[in-house]
Design an enzyme around this catalytic site. Structure first.
Site, PDB file in Angstrom:
ATOM      1  N   LYS A 204       0.813  -1.220   0.000  1.00 40.30           N
ATOM      2  CA  LYS A 204       0.000   0.000   0.000  1.00 40.30           C
ATOM      3  C   LYS A 204       0.846   1.269   0.000  1.00 40.30           C
ATOM      4  O   LYS A 204       2.047   1.249   0.273  1.00 40.30           O
ATOM      5  CB  LYS A 204      -0.996  -0.045   1.156  1.00 40.30           C
ATOM      6  CG  LYS A 204      -2.129  -1.046   0.847  1.00 40.30           C
ATOM      7  CD  LYS A 204      -3.245  -1.046   1.861  1.00 40.30           C
ATOM      8  CE  LYS A 204      -4.360  -1.969   1.400  1.00 40.30           C
ATOM      9  NZ  LYS A 204      -5.435  -2.119   2.439  1.00 40.30           N
ATOM     10  N   ARG A 238      -3.667  -9.888   5.221  1.00 38.86           N
ATOM     11  CA  ARG A 238      -4.007  -9.992   3.788  1.00 38.86           C
ATOM     12  C   ARG A 238      -2.765  -9.616   3.003  1.00 38.86           C
ATOM     13  O   ARG A 238      -2.186  -8.548   3.217  1.00 38.86           O
ATOM     14  CB  ARG A 238      -5.166  -9.034   3.483  1.00 38.86           C
ATOM     15  CG  ARG A 238      -5.672  -9.096   2.061  1.00 38.86           C
ATOM     16  CD  ARG A 238      -6.873  -8.192   1.885  1.00 38.86           C
ATOM     17  NE  ARG A 238      -7.431  -8.289   0.550  1.00 38.86           N
ATOM     18  CZ  ARG A 238      -6.955  -7.642  -0.505  1.00 38.86           C
ATOM     19  NH1 ARG A 238      -5.887  -6.851  -0.362  1.00 38.86           N
ATOM     20  NH2 ARG A 238      -7.523  -7.781  -1.692  1.00 38.86           N
TER      21      ARG A 238
HETATM   22  N1  LIG Z   1     -10.527  -6.672   4.724  1.00 33.86           N
HETATM   23  C1  LIG Z   1      -9.742  -5.988   3.846  1.00 33.86           C
HETATM   24  N2  LIG Z   1      -9.968  -6.119   2.517  1.00 33.86           N
HETATM   25  C2  LIG Z   1      -9.163  -5.418   1.687  1.00 33.86           C
HETATM   26  N3  LIG Z   1      -9.191  -5.347   0.336  1.00 33.86           N
HETATM   27  C3  LIG Z   1      -8.200  -4.503  -0.020  1.00 33.86           C
HETATM   28  S1  LIG Z   1      -7.913  -4.094  -1.668  1.00 33.86           S
HETATM   29  C4  LIG Z   1      -6.768  -2.797  -1.540  1.00 33.86           C
HETATM   30  C5  LIG Z   1      -7.353  -1.523  -2.077  1.00 33.86           C
HETATM   31  C6  LIG Z   1      -6.382  -0.444  -1.752  1.00 33.86           C
HETATM   32  C7  LIG Z   1      -5.188  -0.410  -2.456  1.00 33.86           C
HETATM   33  C8  LIG Z   1      -4.264   0.595  -2.156  1.00 33.86           C
HETATM   34  C9  LIG Z   1      -4.555   1.519  -1.153  1.00 33.86           C
HETATM   35  S2  LIG Z   1      -3.393   2.726  -0.754  1.00 33.86           S
HETATM   36  N4  LIG Z   1      -3.893   4.142  -1.227  1.00 33.86           N
HETATM   37  O1  LIG Z   1      -3.253   2.755   0.687  1.00 33.86           O
HETATM   38  O2  LIG Z   1      -2.189   2.378  -1.459  1.00 33.86           O
HETATM   39  C10 LIG Z   1      -5.754   1.475  -0.473  1.00 33.86           C
HETATM   40  C11 LIG Z   1      -6.683   0.480  -0.773  1.00 33.86           C
HETATM   41  N5  LIG Z   1      -7.512  -4.026   1.040  1.00 33.86           N
HETATM   42  C12 LIG Z   1      -8.134  -4.605   2.130  1.00 33.86           C
HETATM   43  C13 LIG Z   1      -7.902  -4.482   3.538  1.00 33.86           C
HETATM   44  O3  LIG Z   1      -6.990  -3.779   4.038  1.00 33.86           O
HETATM   45  N6  LIG Z   1      -8.749  -5.209   4.354  1.00 33.86           N
END
Ligand SMILES: Nc1nc2[nH]c(SCCc3ccc(S(N)(=O)=O)cc3)nc2c(=O)[nH]1
Length: 262
Positions: A204, A238
């Site tokens: 992330k 995850r």
């Molecule tokens: N329970 C749960 N499910 C999840 N699914 C995802 S997909 C990731 C989407 C994303 C990518 C990148 C950034 S960033 N801006 O921080 O780089 C944010 C969100 N993540 C999670 C998480 O954590 N928990």
């Protein structure tokens, strides 16, 4: 929890059949590497992601879940906000609903109740299109904790046993670097709800902001954060890089087990 993105941009030629076979092979390799759960997602929820129609999401994830169910006993989770996708995925063999909207979409709570599946309730401020614009909290840990408590109480009021629920602070979902670091540093304050904690930090942007690393250079930071989260009580991590993450969290867990009872 191994990440299985079933979105065209995460595959080579975008052909349906190829995608399904490739996705299943990738999932099985993650199980081989030690993943206990495979998280199947058909709609990206990264910041600014384009929403996907219900039918398109179903077309992407259901064939993969059906094929995967036939090939492994690993737990399959469905990463979706849509009630119809929750119902169909659980009918196809998913046993955990991973909803980044914590069942707030219309019909989602009823769908979750009906499936009898386990549920991960995750905190998000805003939605994927807006969440990173200007995230603000007075006390991020308290506000995330209160949100998760409220969502869990809503589930229990509607007949979802607390034992089916996993809680997640939603790293990167409407949080600045400071918010993400504060949440991870105080994960133990979310343990008050008596439910297992899930964290997703893998690759992330917090590691871009903290370390100046591009997305393909974020494994060391991701492993450090995953290990720290386990030391603070996280039970499910995850991750994209399963083998490395399994070793990191097993090491953290072995060390945590040798601390005096606190
Ligand atoms: N329970 C749960 N499910 C999840 N699914 C995802 S997909 C990731 C989407 C994303 C990518 C990148 C950034 S960033 N801006 O921080 O780089 C944010 C969100 N993540 C999670 C998480 O954590 N928990």
């Amino acid at each position: 929890m191994g990440v299985l993105n079933v979105t065209p941009d995460s595959f080579s030629d975008g052909g349906r059949h190829t995608d399904c076979a490739v996705a299943v092979a990738h999932a099985l390799s993650m199980v081989e590497e030690g993943a206990a759960i495979i998280d199947v997602g058909g709609e990206s929820t990264r910041p600014g992601a384009t929403p996907v129609s219900e039918q398109e999401e179903l077309d992407r994830v259901i064939p993969v879940i059906e094929a995967l169910r036939a090939r492994t006993d690993a737990v399959i989770s469905i990463d979706t906000m849509k009630p119809a996708v929750m119902r169909a995925a659980c009918a196809a063999g998913a046993e955990l609903i991973n909803d980044v909207m914590a069942l707030r979409m219309p019909g989602a709570l009823d769908a979750a109740v009906a499936t009898g599946a386990a549920i991960c309730l995750m905190h998000m401020q805003g939605d994927p299109q807006t969440m990173q614009a200007a995230p603000h909290y007075d006390d991020v840990v308290q506000e995330v904790s209160d949100f998760l408590a409220e969502r869990m109480a809503c589930c229990v009021r509607n007949g979802i046993a607390a034992e089916r629920i996993v809680l997640d602070p939603g790293i990167g979902f409407g949080k600045s670097l400071e918010h993400n670091l504060t949440l991870l540093a105080n994960l133990d304050r979310l343990a008050v709800h008596g439910r297992p904690l899930l964290v997703g930090v893998s690759r992330k942007s917090m590691f871009g902001a903290l370390l100046g690393r591009s997305v393909d250079q974020r494994l060391p930071g991701s492993l450090a954060a995953a290990a720290f989260a386990v030391s603070q009580g996280a039970v499910i991590v995850r991750a994209h890089d399963v083998a490395a993450t399994v070793d990191a969290v097993r090491t953290a867990h072995a060390l945590k087990m040798r601390r005096a009872a606190t």
